[in-house]
Design a protein around this motif. Structure first.
Motif, PDB file in Angstrom:
ATOM      1  N   MET A 112     -51.134  35.487 -14.103  1.00 35.23           N
ATOM      2  CA  MET A 112     -52.330  36.162 -14.561  1.00 35.23           C
ATOM      3  C   MET A 112     -52.503  37.469 -13.778  1.00 35.23           C
ATOM      4  O   MET A 112     -52.438  37.484 -12.569  1.00 35.23           O
ATOM      5  N   VAL A 113     -52.729  38.564 -14.472  1.00 36.57           N
ATOM      6  CA  VAL A 113     -52.872  39.880 -13.846  1.00 36.57           C
ATOM      7  C   VAL A 113     -54.351  40.186 -13.668  1.00 36.57           C
ATOM      8  O   VAL A 113     -55.143  40.025 -14.594  1.00 36.57           O
ATOM      9  N   GLN A 114     -54.709  40.630 -12.460  1.00 37.93           N
ATOM     10  CA  GLN A 114     -56.099  40.975 -12.185  1.00 37.93           C
ATOM     11  C   GLN A 114     -56.349  42.410 -12.628  1.00 37.93           C
ATOM     12  O   GLN A 114     -55.570  43.307 -12.329  1.00 37.93           O
ATOM     13  N   GLN A 115     -57.444  42.619 -13.359  1.00 36.46           N
ATOM     14  CA  GLN A 115     -57.772  43.962 -13.825  1.00 36.46           C
ATOM     15  C   GLN A 115     -58.325  44.791 -12.682  1.00 36.46           C
ATOM     16  O   GLN A 115     -58.863  44.260 -11.716  1.00 36.46           O
ATOM     17  N   GLN A 116     -58.221  46.107 -12.808  1.00 38.96           N
ATOM     18  CA  GLN A 116     -58.646  47.025 -11.764  1.00 38.96           C
ATOM     19  C   GLN A 116     -60.136  46.944 -11.484  1.00 38.96           C
ATOM     20  O   GLN A 116     -60.564  47.088 -10.357  1.00 38.96           O
ATOM     21  N   ASN A 117     -60.963  46.731 -12.489  1.00 41.26           N
ATOM     22  CA  ASN A 117     -62.408  46.794 -12.298  1.00 41.26           C
ATOM     23  C   ASN A 117     -63.014  45.477 -11.810  1.00 41.26           C
ATOM     24  O   ASN A 117     -64.212  45.404 -11.578  1.00 41.26           O
ATOM     25  N   GLU A 118     -62.208  44.452 -11.670  1.00 41.73           N
ATOM     26  CA  GLU A 118     -62.722  43.177 -11.174  1.00 41.73           C
ATOM     27  C   GLU A 118     -62.864  43.220  -9.668  1.00 41.73           C
ATOM     28  O   GLU A 118     -62.144  43.929  -8.984  1.00 41.73           O
ATOM     29  N   GLY A 119     -63.783  42.415  -9.146  1.00 43.21           N
ATOM     30  CA  GLY A 119     -63.965  42.330  -7.702  1.00 43.21           C
ATOM     31  C   GLY A 119     -62.913  41.437  -7.084  1.00 43.21           C
ATOM     32  O   GLY A 119     -61.932  41.056  -7.721  1.00 43.21           O
ATOM     33  N   PRO A 120     -63.114  41.094  -5.812  1.00 47.43           N
ATOM     34  CA  PRO A 120     -62.154  40.226  -5.133  1.00 47.43           C
ATOM     35  C   PRO A 120     -62.096  38.840  -5.777  1.00 47.43           C
ATOM     36  O   PRO A 120     -63.073  38.364  -6.332  1.00 47.43           O
ATOM     37  N   SER A 121     -60.936  38.218  -5.682  1.00 46.80           N
ATOM     38  CA  SER A 121     -60.759  36.891  -6.269  1.00 46.80           C
ATOM     39  C   SER A 121     -61.567  35.849  -5.500  1.00 46.80           C
ATOM     40  O   SER A 121     -62.008  36.089  -4.363  1.00 46.80           O
ATOM     41  N   VAL A 122     -61.725  34.707  -6.100  1.00 49.48           N
ATOM     42  CA  VAL A 122     -62.452  33.615  -5.459  1.00 49.48           C
ATOM     43  C   VAL A 122     -61.744  33.216  -4.160  1.00 49.48           C
ATOM     44  O   VAL A 122     -62.388  32.930  -3.153  1.00 49.48           O
ATOM     45  N   ARG A 123     -60.415  33.236  -4.170  1.00 45.08           N
ATOM     46  CA  ARG A 123     -59.655  32.872  -2.972  1.00 45.08           C
ATOM     47  C   ARG A 123     -59.941  33.848  -1.834  1.00 45.08           C
ATOM     48  O   ARG A 123     -60.146  33.446  -0.685  1.00 45.08           O
ATOM     49  N   LEU A 124     -59.944  35.160  -2.126  1.00 45.76           N
ATOM     50  CA  LEU A 124     -60.243  36.157  -1.091  1.00 45.76           C
ATOM     51  C   LEU A 124     -61.640  35.953  -0.523  1.00 45.76           C
ATOM     52  O   LEU A 124     -61.844  36.037   0.688  1.00 45.76           O
ATOM     53  N   LEU A 125     -62.596  35.681  -1.397  1.00 43.32           N
ATOM     54  CA  LEU A 125     -63.970  35.456  -0.945  1.00 43.32           C
ATOM     55  C   LEU A 125     -64.067  34.199  -0.092  1.00 43.32           C
ATOM     56  O   LEU A 125     -64.739  34.179   0.940  1.00 43.32           O
ATOM     57  N   GLU A 138     -70.245  39.926   7.293  1.00 39.03           N
ATOM     58  CA  GLU A 138     -69.318  39.834   6.168  1.00 39.03           C
ATOM     59  C   GLU A 138     -67.891  39.998   6.666  1.00 39.03           C
ATOM     60  O   GLU A 138     -67.652  40.691   7.650  1.00 39.03           O
ATOM     61  N   VAL A 139     -66.958  39.368   5.963  1.00 42.68           N
ATOM     62  CA  VAL A 139     -65.532  39.563   6.230  1.00 42.68           C
ATOM     63  C   VAL A 139     -64.864  39.835   4.887  1.00 42.68           C
ATOM     64  O   VAL A 139     -64.992  39.042   3.953  1.00 42.68           O
ATOM     65  N   ARG A 140     -64.179  40.965   4.801  1.00 44.89           N
ATOM     66  CA  ARG A 140     -63.453  41.323   3.582  1.00 44.89           C
ATOM     67  C   ARG A 140     -61.960  41.206   3.855  1.00 44.89           C
ATOM     68  O   ARG A 140     -61.428  41.851   4.746  1.00 44.89           O
ATOM     69  N   MET A 141     -61.309  40.383   3.072  1.00 47.63           N
ATOM     70  CA  MET A 141     -59.875  40.148   3.224  1.00 47.63           C
ATOM     71  C   MET A 141     -59.090  41.078   2.313  1.00 47.63           C
ATOM     72  O   MET A 141     -59.521  41.385   1.204  1.00 47.63           O
ATOM     73  N   SER A 142     -57.915  41.509   2.801  1.00 45.06           N
ATOM     74  CA  SER A 142     -57.014  42.292   1.952  1.00 45.06           C
ATOM     75  C   SER A 142     -56.391  41.329   0.930  1.00 45.06           C
ATOM     76  O   SER A 142     -56.355  40.111   1.156  1.00 45.06           O
ATOM     77  N   PRO A 143     -55.901  41.850  -0.196  1.00 44.11           N
ATOM     78  CA  PRO A 143     -55.325  40.971  -1.226  1.00 44.11           C
ATOM     79  C   PRO A 143     -54.204  40.067  -0.733  1.00 44.11           C
ATOM     80  O   PRO A 143     -54.035  38.957  -1.221  1.00 44.11           O
ATOM     81  N   ASP A 144     -53.436  40.513   0.282  1.00 46.48           N
ATOM     82  CA  ASP A 144     -52.352  39.684   0.803  1.00 46.48           C
ATOM     83  C   ASP A 144     -52.806  38.778   1.956  1.00 46.48           C
ATOM     84  O   ASP A 144     -51.993  38.060   2.540  1.00 46.48           O
ATOM     85  N   LEU A 145     -54.074  38.811   2.278  1.00 45.94           N
ATOM     86  CA  LEU A 145     -54.702  37.994   3.332  1.00 45.94           C
ATOM     87  C   LEU A 145     -54.167  38.304   4.735  1.00 45.94           C
ATOM     88  O   LEU A 145     -54.370  37.527   5.656  1.00 45.94           O
ATOM     89  N   ARG A 146     -53.525  39.439   4.918  1.00 45.03           N
ATOM     90  CA  ARG A 146     -52.974  39.792   6.229  1.00 45.03           C
ATOM     91  C   ARG A 146     -53.944  40.612   7.076  1.00 45.03           C
ATOM     92  O   ARG A 146     -53.737  40.768   8.268  1.00 45.03           O
ATOM     93  N   HIS A 147     -54.983  41.158   6.440  1.00 40.33           N
ATOM     94  CA  HIS A 147     -55.946  41.992   7.152  1.00 40.33           C
ATOM     95  C   HIS A 147     -57.360  41.549   6.799  1.00 40.33           C
ATOM     96  O   HIS A 147     -57.647  41.251   5.640  1.00 40.33           O
ATOM     97  N   ALA A 148     -58.206  41.524   7.810  1.00 44.32           N
ATOM     98  CA  ALA A 148     -59.605  41.155   7.610  1.00 44.32           C
ATOM     99  C   ALA A 148     -60.485  42.230   8.249  1.00 44.32           C
ATOM    100  O   ALA A 148     -60.346  42.521   9.428  1.00 44.32           O
ATOM    101  N   THR A 149     -61.361  42.805   7.447  1.00 48.62           N
ATOM    102  CA  THR A 149     -62.338  43.756   7.969  1.00 48.62           C
ATOM    103  C   THR A 149     -63.606  42.967   8.239  1.00 48.62           C
ATOM    104  O   THR A 149     -64.188  42.380   7.331  1.00 48.62           O
TER     105      THR A 149
END
Length: 134
Positions: free
Chosen positions: A1-14, A47-58
């Protein structure tokens, strides 16, 4: 499944971001980091924002009443290696996320907007009857 550009972070990232936030909050609350600055300040991990690859957390933080925020950020950055190890140990992921600490400015922005809305000139404009533009 391809994530569209305008969607927010995935449930897994959150979900992972929230897990990291809980772990860091617990570490800071219990005083597990042996640092005088962190021991003398109440620090909230907002808040913690994860990168899509889960290697970085802001990680966004706010010290109580915004006191000595620069000193708190410096102390967190000094102890980043310890905090990364603890997060990696408590949350089982393929890679240990690299943590980046930033001050949470959203509270300041909210206060600024609230102040602007309470300005008498703005309040007068908001209370003025709206004209129909038909």
């Amino acid at each position: 499944m391809v994530q569209q550009q305008n969607e927010g972070p995935s449930v897994r990232l959150l979900r992972v971001g929230e897990q990291v936030r809980h772990v860091l909050s617990e570490i800071l609350q219990r005083g597990d980091v042996h640092d005088d600055v962190l021991a003398s300040h109440v620090v909230s991990v907002t808040e913690v924002r994860m990168s899509p690859d889960l290697r970085h957390a802001t990680v966004f933080i706010k010290s109580l009443l915004g006191q000595d925020e620069d000193a708190v950020l410096k102390a967190l950055r000094t102890n980043t290696a310890y905090l990364q190890r603890e997060v990696a140990h408590r949350i089982r992921l393929k890679y240990a996320a690299r943590l980046k600490f930033l001050a949470d400015e959203s509270f300041d922005e909210g206060s600024h907007i609230d102040k602007l809305l309470r300005d008498p000139k703005v309040a007068r404009d908001l209370d003025a009857p709206q004209e129909d533009s038909e």
